[in-house]
Design a protein around this motif. Structure first.
Motif, short mmCIF file in Angstrom:
data_model
loop_
_atom_site.label_atom_id
_atom_site.label_comp_id
_atom_site.label_asym_id
_atom_site.label_seq_id
_atom_site.Cartn_x
_atom_site.Cartn_y
_atom_site.Cartn_z
N VAL A 25 0.85 -1.18 0.00
CA VAL A 25 0.00 0.00 0.00
C VAL A 25 0.89 1.24 0.00
CG1 VAL A 25 -1.80 1.27 1.23
CG2 VAL A 25 -1.72 -1.23 1.39
N GLU A 26 0.76 2.05 -1.03
CA GLU A 26 1.45 3.34 -1.06
C GLU A 26 0.43 4.37 -0.57
OE1 GLU A 26 3.53 4.26 -4.78
OE2 GLU A 26 3.14 2.16 -5.33
N TYR A 27 0.87 5.22 0.35
CA TYR A 27 -0.06 6.17 0.96
C TYR A 27 0.64 7.49 1.26
CZ TYR A 27 2.41 5.14 5.24
OH TYR A 27 3.40 5.01 6.17
N LYS A 28 -0.17 8.51 1.56
CA LYS A 28 0.32 9.80 2.03
C LYS A 28 -0.36 10.09 3.36
CE LYS A 28 1.22 11.69 -2.54
NZ LYS A 28 0.86 12.74 -3.52
N ALA A 29 0.41 10.65 4.30
CA ALA A 29 -0.12 10.95 5.63
C ALA A 29 0.42 12.28 6.13
CB ALA A 29 0.25 9.82 6.59
N ARG A 36 3.62 18.13 9.23
CA ARG A 36 4.60 17.20 8.67
C ARG A 36 3.85 16.30 7.71
NH1 ARG A 36 7.10 13.83 13.17
NH2 ARG A 36 8.35 13.07 11.44
N LEU A 37 4.45 16.03 6.57
CA LEU A 37 3.87 15.15 5.56
C LEU A 37 4.82 14.00 5.29
CD1 LEU A 37 2.76 17.92 3.04
CD2 LEU A 37 1.30 16.74 4.69
N HIS A 38 4.26 12.84 4.94
CA HIS A 38 5.14 11.77 4.48
C HIS A 38 4.41 10.87 3.49
CE1 HIS A 38 3.66 8.76 7.63
NE2 HIS A 38 3.85 7.96 6.60
N TYR A 39 5.23 10.27 2.63
CA TYR A 39 4.80 9.24 1.68
C TYR A 39 5.38 7.95 2.23
CZ TYR A 39 5.47 6.18 -2.39
OH TYR A 39 5.49 5.11 -3.23
N GLY A 40 4.57 6.92 2.30
CA GLY A 40 5.07 5.66 2.82
C GLY A 40 4.52 4.47 2.07
N ILE A 41 5.13 3.34 2.35
CA ILE A 41 4.68 2.07 1.78
C ILE A 41 4.56 1.09 2.92
CG2 ILE A 41 5.21 0.17 0.20
CD1 ILE A 41 6.89 2.17 -1.43
N SER A 42 3.44 0.41 2.98
CA SER A 42 3.18 -0.57 4.02
C SER A 42 2.67 -1.85 3.36
CB SER A 42 2.14 -0.03 4.99
OG SER A 42 2.03 -0.86 6.11
N THR A 43 2.52 -2.89 4.15
CA THR A 43 1.96 -4.13 3.61
C THR A 43 0.71 -4.51 4.38
OG1 THR A 43 3.33 -5.51 5.04
CG2 THR A 43 4.17 -5.06 2.82
N LEU A 44 -0.19 -5.15 3.68
CA LEU A 44 -1.37 -5.74 4.29
C LEU A 44 -1.30 -7.23 4.03
CD1 LEU A 44 -4.10 -3.21 3.10
CD2 LEU A 44 -2.94 -3.28 5.31
N GLU A 60 -5.57 3.74 8.23
CA GLU A 60 -5.98 4.79 9.17
C GLU A 60 -5.72 4.35 10.61
OE1 GLU A 60 -10.08 5.58 8.22
OE2 GLU A 60 -9.54 7.06 6.70
N ILE A 61 -6.07 3.12 10.93
CA ILE A 61 -5.86 2.60 12.28
C ILE A 61 -4.38 2.57 12.63
CG2 ILE A 61 -6.08 0.54 13.72
CD1 ILE A 61 -8.73 -0.02 12.12
N ARG A 62 -3.57 2.02 11.73
CA ARG A 62 -2.13 1.92 11.98
C ARG A 62 -1.48 3.29 12.17
NH1 ARG A 62 0.33 -2.41 7.67
NH2 ARG A 62 -1.07 -4.13 8.13
N LEU A 63 -1.82 4.22 11.30
CA LEU A 63 -1.21 5.53 11.34
C LEU A 63 -1.69 6.34 12.55
CD1 LEU A 63 -1.40 6.27 7.54
CD2 LEU A 63 0.70 5.98 8.86
N ASP A 64 -2.98 6.23 12.86
CA ASP A 64 -3.54 6.99 13.97
C ASP A 64 -2.86 6.62 15.30
OD1 ASP A 64 -5.55 8.86 15.01
OD2 ASP A 64 -6.35 7.08 16.02
N TRP A 68 -0.45 9.99 13.18
CA TRP A 68 -0.54 10.41 11.77
C TRP A 68 -1.98 10.29 11.29
CZ3 TRP A 68 3.48 12.52 9.20
CH2 TRP A 68 4.76 12.30 9.71
N THR A 69 -2.34 11.13 10.33
CA THR A 69 -3.65 11.09 9.69
C THR A 69 -3.45 10.69 8.24
OG1 THR A 69 -4.45 12.86 11.12
CG2 THR A 69 -5.69 12.45 9.09
N LEU A 70 -4.16 9.66 7.82
CA LEU A 70 -4.08 9.22 6.42
C LEU A 70 -4.71 10.28 5.53
CD1 LEU A 70 -3.43 6.88 4.39
CD2 LEU A 70 -5.83 6.21 4.66
N LEU A 71 -3.98 10.71 4.51
CA LEU A 71 -4.53 11.64 3.52
C LEU A 71 -5.18 10.86 2.38
CD1 LEU A 71 -1.68 14.29 3.43
CD2 LEU A 71 -3.93 14.49 4.52
#
Length: 96
Positions: A25-29, A36-44, A60-64, A68-71
């Motif tokens: 999963v590629e995401y922005k948060a 602060r902003l970041h681009y990340g990659i995670s796995t499900l 959203e759960i992982r970042l919160d 962090w807030t998922l964008l």
């Protein structure tokens, strides 16, 4: 179990488990105060990627948990990201 039987068992099980790829999963948060902003990659887990809204809910759960807030979810893929994408994610590659 005899050593030879154990070795044969591992040879049959390991390739099967390796074939069960995770969903990348590629995401922005963001974080506020200061912004602060970041681009990340995670796995499900799972052999296939879930629908985008389900992936977003999991992220959203992982970042919160870490403030962090998922964008948005940028991309879902069963294939491992390129070296360029990994480099772009930097410290946020597989962090959450």
């Amino acid at each position: 179990m005899k050593p030879m039987a154990c070795a044969l068992f591992l040879l049959t099980v390991l390739p099967a488990s390796a074939a069960q790829a995770a969903c990348f999963v590629e995401y922005k948060a963001k974080q506020d105060n200061p912004l602060r902003l970041h681009y990340g990659i995670s796995t499900l887990p799972g052999a296939a990627c879930p629908p985008a809204n389900a992936a977003a809910a999991q992220m959203e759960i992982r970042l919160d948990r870490n403030g962090w807030t998922l964008l948005n979810v940028v991309h879902l893929s069963a294939e491992e990201p390129s070296a360029e994408k990994k480099a772009n994610a930097g410290d946020f590659y597989l962090r959450y």
